[in-house]
Structures are given as structure tokens and as C-alpha cells.
Design an enzyme around this catalytic site. Structure first.
Site, PDB file in Angstrom:
ATOM      1  CG  ASP A 116      -2.009  -1.045   1.153  1.00  0.00           C
ATOM      2  OD1 ASP A 116      -2.446  -1.366   0.032  1.00  0.00           O
ATOM      3  OD2 ASP A 116      -2.430  -1.536   2.213  1.00  0.00           O
ATOM      4  CG  ASP A 134      -6.673  -1.200  -1.758  1.00  0.00           C
ATOM      5  OD1 ASP A 134      -6.866  -2.418  -1.944  1.00  0.00           O
ATOM      6  OD2 ASP A 134      -5.789  -0.763  -0.988  1.00  0.00           O
TER       7      ASP A 134
END
Length: 153
Positions: A116, A134
């Protein structure tokens, strides 16, 4: 049938887009390194062993395997939905959800964790760090929910 496959190609494109960005982050950043982009936006390299927003990051490796299989089967279901839907927005939505899901699944299988890197914040309040996959999943799901794409005619 060809027109259905072009949507799978779009899914692969979105998976590759996510993968290329993650490759660049891994190549040029150290874990935990933060790069200021704009007020409210940083690039911050973290690895997430849990699910969305780091949930269940402390579970055993046994359960992570179960999650990987569960995600795999959900992707298969979405591919089936992709082939059954009729409207362009549904095709697009399922394609980007599949692409984002495949991007994160690839990370889980190959690296054991999802990379991330997008850090959004206001003042000292930060949203959990996330990635392009995402975004793809969330945008696709929002399209399906808003437009009612769950209805298979």
C-alpha cells in the site's frame, strides 16, 4: 463472445497498471519511506498482511491461505458475472473490480503481503494507506451499487 473477452483484457490492464506502480514503489522506496506529493497526499510504502485497512493482520498463516482461496473464488464469481451482464457500465465495473482484486491477490500470493502506498490525510488525521487496486475495487463496486449492477437479467 469476443466482446466478453475484451472486458477480461481490460481487467488484465488494470491488474498490470497496479503491478507496474507497485514495482516502481518497491524499486525506489524503502519500507516506511514517505514522499510528500501535495498537501493531504503522500506516497508511503507499507506492506499490509491483513485485509482491507490492515484488518486481521495478526491472524496465522493458515488463515491467510483460506483468505487467498476465498478471494480467488470471489474473483471467479465476478468473472462469471462479467460474462452474464449486458450493460457496458456493468462490464466496466466488473472489469475494474476483477483487475484490482487480481492485483492485490498477486501481491498476497507472491509477496505474502499487499503493498500500500497512497496516504491521504487532513492535518494529523490519516486515512488508512491504500493502493491503486483498492481504488479500482472501490470504484467498480460503487458503480455496481449505484447503478444496480447486481441484477442479472
Amino acid at each position: 463472445m469476443y466482446t466478453k473477452y475484451k472486458w477480461l483484457y481490460l481487467s488484465i490492464f488494470f491488474m498490470l497498471l497496479d503491478g507496474i506502480i507497485k514495482y516502481g514503489i518497491r524499486a525506489y522506496f524503502q519500507i516506511g519511506e514517505v514522499l510528500y506529493i501535495l498537501p493531504g497526499i503522500n506516497i508511503c510504502y507499507i506492506e499490509n498482511s491483513g485485509l482491507a485497512f490492515g484488518l486481521f493482520s495478526e491472524i496465522s498463516i493458515h488463515y491467510r491461505g483460506i483468505f487467498i482461496w476465498l478471494i480467488f473464488f470471489i474473483i471467479i464469481i465476478f468473472i462469471i458475472f462479467l460474462f452474464k451482464c449486458r450493460l457496458i457500465y456493468e462490464h466496466f465495473a466488473y472489469s475494474i473490480v476483477i483487475g484490482g482484486s487480481l492485483g492485490n491477490l498477486y501481491d498476497r500470493i507472491v509477496c505474502g503481503k499487499v503493498l500500500d502506498y497512497i496516504d491521504l490525510y487532513v492535518g494529523k488525521y490519516h486515512w488508512p494507506v491504500f493502493n491503486v487496486a483498492d481504488i479500482e475495487i472501490c470504484v467498480g463496486m460503487m458503480i455496481l451499487i449505484i447503478r444496480g449492477g447486481w441484477n442479472m437479467r
